[in-house]
Scaffold this motif. Structure first.
Motif, PDB file in Angstrom:
ATOM      1  N   LEU A  48       0.816  -1.217   0.000  1.00 14.17           N
ATOM      2  CA  LEU A  48       0.000   0.000   0.000  1.00 14.17           C
ATOM      3  C   LEU A  48       0.851   1.269   0.000  1.00 14.17           C
ATOM      4  N   THR A  49       2.100   1.122   0.377  1.00 11.36           N
ATOM      5  CA  THR A  49       2.958   2.314   0.349  1.00 11.36           C
ATOM      6  C   THR A  49       3.156   2.827  -1.070  1.00 11.36           C
ATOM      7  N   LEU A  50       3.005   1.917  -2.084  1.00 14.02           N
ATOM      8  CA  LEU A  50       3.093   2.366  -3.468  1.00 14.02           C
ATOM      9  C   LEU A  50       1.884   3.221  -3.848  1.00 14.02           C
ATOM     10  N   VAL A  51       0.740   2.921  -3.204  1.00 18.98           N
ATOM     11  CA  VAL A  51      -0.440   3.736  -3.459  1.00 18.98           C
ATOM     12  C   VAL A  51      -0.216   5.163  -2.970  1.00 18.98           C
ATOM     13  N   SER A  52       0.301   5.296  -1.748  1.00 20.30           N
ATOM     14  CA  SER A  52       0.590   6.629  -1.211  1.00 20.30           C
ATOM     15  C   SER A  52       1.641   7.341  -2.040  1.00 20.30           C
ATOM     16  N   LEU A  53       2.644   6.581  -2.545  1.00 23.10           N
ATOM     17  CA  LEU A  53       3.669   7.185  -3.397  1.00 23.10           C
ATOM     18  C   LEU A  53       3.065   7.719  -4.685  1.00 23.10           C
ATOM     19  N   THR A  54       2.153   6.948  -5.279  1.00 17.77           N
ATOM     20  CA  THR A  54       1.516   7.381  -6.531  1.00 17.77           C
ATOM     21  C   THR A  54       0.645   8.618  -6.303  1.00 17.77           C
ATOM     22  N   VAL A  55      -0.135   8.612  -5.232  1.00 19.49           N
ATOM     23  CA  VAL A  55      -0.984   9.772  -4.938  1.00 19.49           C
ATOM     24  C   VAL A  55      -0.136  11.008  -4.678  1.00 19.49           C
ATOM     25  N   MET A  56       0.959  10.829  -3.947  1.00 16.90           N
ATOM     26  CA  MET A  56       1.833  11.978  -3.659  1.00 16.90           C
ATOM     27  C   MET A  56       2.471  12.520  -4.935  1.00 16.90           C
ATOM     28  N   SER A  57       2.833  11.622  -5.856  1.00 18.31           N
ATOM     29  CA  SER A  57       3.400  12.068  -7.134  1.00 18.31           C
ATOM     30  C   SER A  57       2.359  12.831  -7.946  1.00 18.31           C
ATOM     31  N   ALA A  58       1.093  12.343  -7.923  1.00 16.45           N
ATOM     32  CA  ALA A  58       0.032  13.055  -8.632  1.00 16.45           C
ATOM     33  C   ALA A  58      -0.199  14.429  -8.016  1.00 16.45           C
ATOM     34  N   ALA A  59      -0.105  14.529  -6.693  1.00 15.17           N
ATOM     35  CA  ALA A  59      -0.260  15.835  -6.040  1.00 15.17           C
ATOM     36  C   ALA A  59       0.847  16.795  -6.451  1.00 15.17           C
ATOM     37  N   GLU A  60       2.039  16.263  -6.711  1.00 18.01           N
ATOM     38  CA  GLU A  60       3.145  17.126  -7.128  1.00 18.01           C
ATOM     39  C   GLU A  60       2.866  17.791  -8.476  1.00 18.01           C
ATOM     40  N   LEU A  61       2.046  17.127  -9.305  1.00 21.28           N
ATOM     41  CA  LEU A  61       1.698  17.753 -10.587  1.00 21.28           C
ATOM     42  C   LEU A  61       0.874  19.025 -10.400  1.00 21.28           C
ATOM     43  N   LEU A  62       0.240  19.163  -9.236  1.00 24.87           N
ATOM     44  CA  LEU A  62      -0.617  20.315  -8.962  1.00 24.87           C
ATOM     45  C   LEU A  62       0.056  21.349  -8.063  1.00 24.87           C
ATOM     46  N   ARG A  63       1.324  21.184  -7.754  1.00 24.24           N
ATOM     47  CA  ARG A  63       1.992  22.032  -6.763  1.00 24.24           C
ATOM     48  C   ARG A  63       2.008  23.518  -7.157  1.00 24.24           C
TER      49      ARG A  63
END
Length: 416
Positions: A48-63
């Motif tokens: 599940l840590t990969l899920v959090s990593l993916t969501v965090m990467s997607a959030a970086e696109l909106l920074r």
């Protein structure tokens, strides 16, 4: 920089895409190497840590396009990451989201996020210290402070510097704009002054020339023609001298042929000459001219001197009034009076016979009264012109009053 509109959310900034891609690749590499911060909590699978990593990467696109929304999206992703083993890449991207929210977010977000980071650090320290009496808790609290306070206050500092630089640019642009406006106003004012000066200098002589040339053409008398030609020649020479004086004022003294000596400015001492010229020009029209200079006390030959702008304005008022009288006045006496009211104000009054004429003796531009009003307004005085009643009937009256403050009077005029 400011936040972009929501319509741009599908097009992240190039730098944001690079940060998101790099964080995702680094996190995957750490997970494959088994370099996680600790074991999963609450029996959750480590994948599940990969899920959090993916969501965090997607959030970086909106920074940059939606920084506050990206931070809100990153908070649950960070919580899931902590519960499933904690990848360093995920934590680092979250700290970047805090920094971006402060730097690119609204002014309200830039004020509130650092405060909330401080509050989170204090509450976390209190709760963790109360639950676990372990020296390692102190290190964990320091890590929380570094992960929240450092990016938040870094964003505050950089945002303040950016806003200060933007304000400085705006001030520089405003200063340049004001300087340009001042330059244009100065150019306009100088052109107006030049036009007024040129009109006042030339109109008098050209009017006399026009009147006497008309008389010379219409009167079949050799003596009258010779007299008219003499007046024409005299006014032509004087008009040329006035033009040369104006050209001397406009020419750069440092330019070749510019001369080193400034041209003389007309003063009230030249009123006698003006009256003499007017008498010669108006004799054929039945006009007589008198000068009453009340400043010459006790029969003095010379009048007290005043500041150059005041004397020049008064001289031009008399000159233009005499020109208008030559053009429009009915036969009779034109009276010029100059009075100095106890060294406080200079008053010029010109009255001429007012009669119904089919037209002026010489053509005019109609700018004379406008120029006189402008001259007096620049000195802060009062000006009036119009028909009125005089001792000998209807007259056209021009009256100008110019203040002469103590500091503006010439030294020889100041009272002890």
């Amino acid at each position: 920089m400011t936040a972009h509109p929501l319509a741009a959310l599908g097009r992240p900034h190039r730098a944001d895409a690079l940060i998101a891609g790099g964080g995702l690749a680094g996190g995957l590499l750490l997970w494959l190497l088994g370099l996680q911060g600790g074991p999963p909590l609450f029996g959750l699978p480590s994948a599940l840590t990969l899920v959090s990593l993916t969501v965090m990467s997607a959030a970086e696109l909106l920074r940059r396009t939606a920084p506050v929304a990206a931070l809100v999206l990153g908070i649950p992703a960070l919580a899931l990451d902590i519960c499933t083993g904690t990848l360093v890449a995920t934590v680092l991207m979250f700290t970047d989201l805090i920094y971006a929210a402060v730097l690119y977010g609204s002014p309200a977000a830039a004020r509130r996020i650092p405060f909330h980071c401080v509050l989170l650090t204090v509450l976390s320290t209190i709760v963790l210290t109360a639950l676990w009496h372990d020296p390692q808790v102190l290190m964990l609290c320091i890590a929380i402070a570094v992960g929240t306070l450092t990016p938040a206050w870094t964003g505050v500092i950089i945002r303040n510097h950016r806003d200060a630089a933007q304000a400085a640019r705006l001030r520089a642009e405003q200063t340049a704009l004001l300087a340009e406006m001042d330059r244009r106003q100065a150019v306009t004012g100088e052109r107006t002054r030049m036009a007024r000066e040129l009109h006042d200098m030339v109109a008098n002589h050209l009017s006399a020339i026009a009147i006497h040339s008309t008389a010379a053409q219409s009167i079949d008398d050799p003596a009258a023609t010779r007299e008219a030609l003499g007046v024409i020649r005299e006014n032509s020479v004087q008009g040329l001298a006035e033009m040369r004086r104006l050209i001397g004022l406009l020419r750069d003294p440092k330019a070749p042929g510019g001369g080193d000596e400034p041209a003389a400015t007309p003063t009230l001492d030249g009123l006698d000459t003006l009256i003499t010229q007017a008498r010669a020009s108006g004799a054929s029209s039945g006009l007589t001219f008198t000068l009453d200079d009340a400043r010459r006390a006790d029969g003095a030959e010379m009048s007290p001197r005043m500041a150059a702008p005041v004397e020049l304005a008064a001289y031009r008022i008399v000159q233009e009034s005499l020109t208008n009288a030559l053009k429009h006045a009915a036969p009779g006496e034109v009276r010029v009076r100059v009075d100095h009211d106890h060294g406080v104000a200079l008053t010029v009054t010109v009255s001429s016979p007012f009669g119904e004429r089919p037209g002026p003796r010489a053509p005019g531009s109609g700018a004379g009264l406008v120029g006189m009003r402008e001259r007096i307004a620049l000195l802060g005085g009062a000006f009036e012109a119009g028909p009125g009643n005089g001792p000998d009937g209807r007259v056209w009256l021009v009256r100008a009053e110019m203040p002469v403050p103590e500091e503006d009077r010439r030294p020889e005029e100041k009272r002890p």
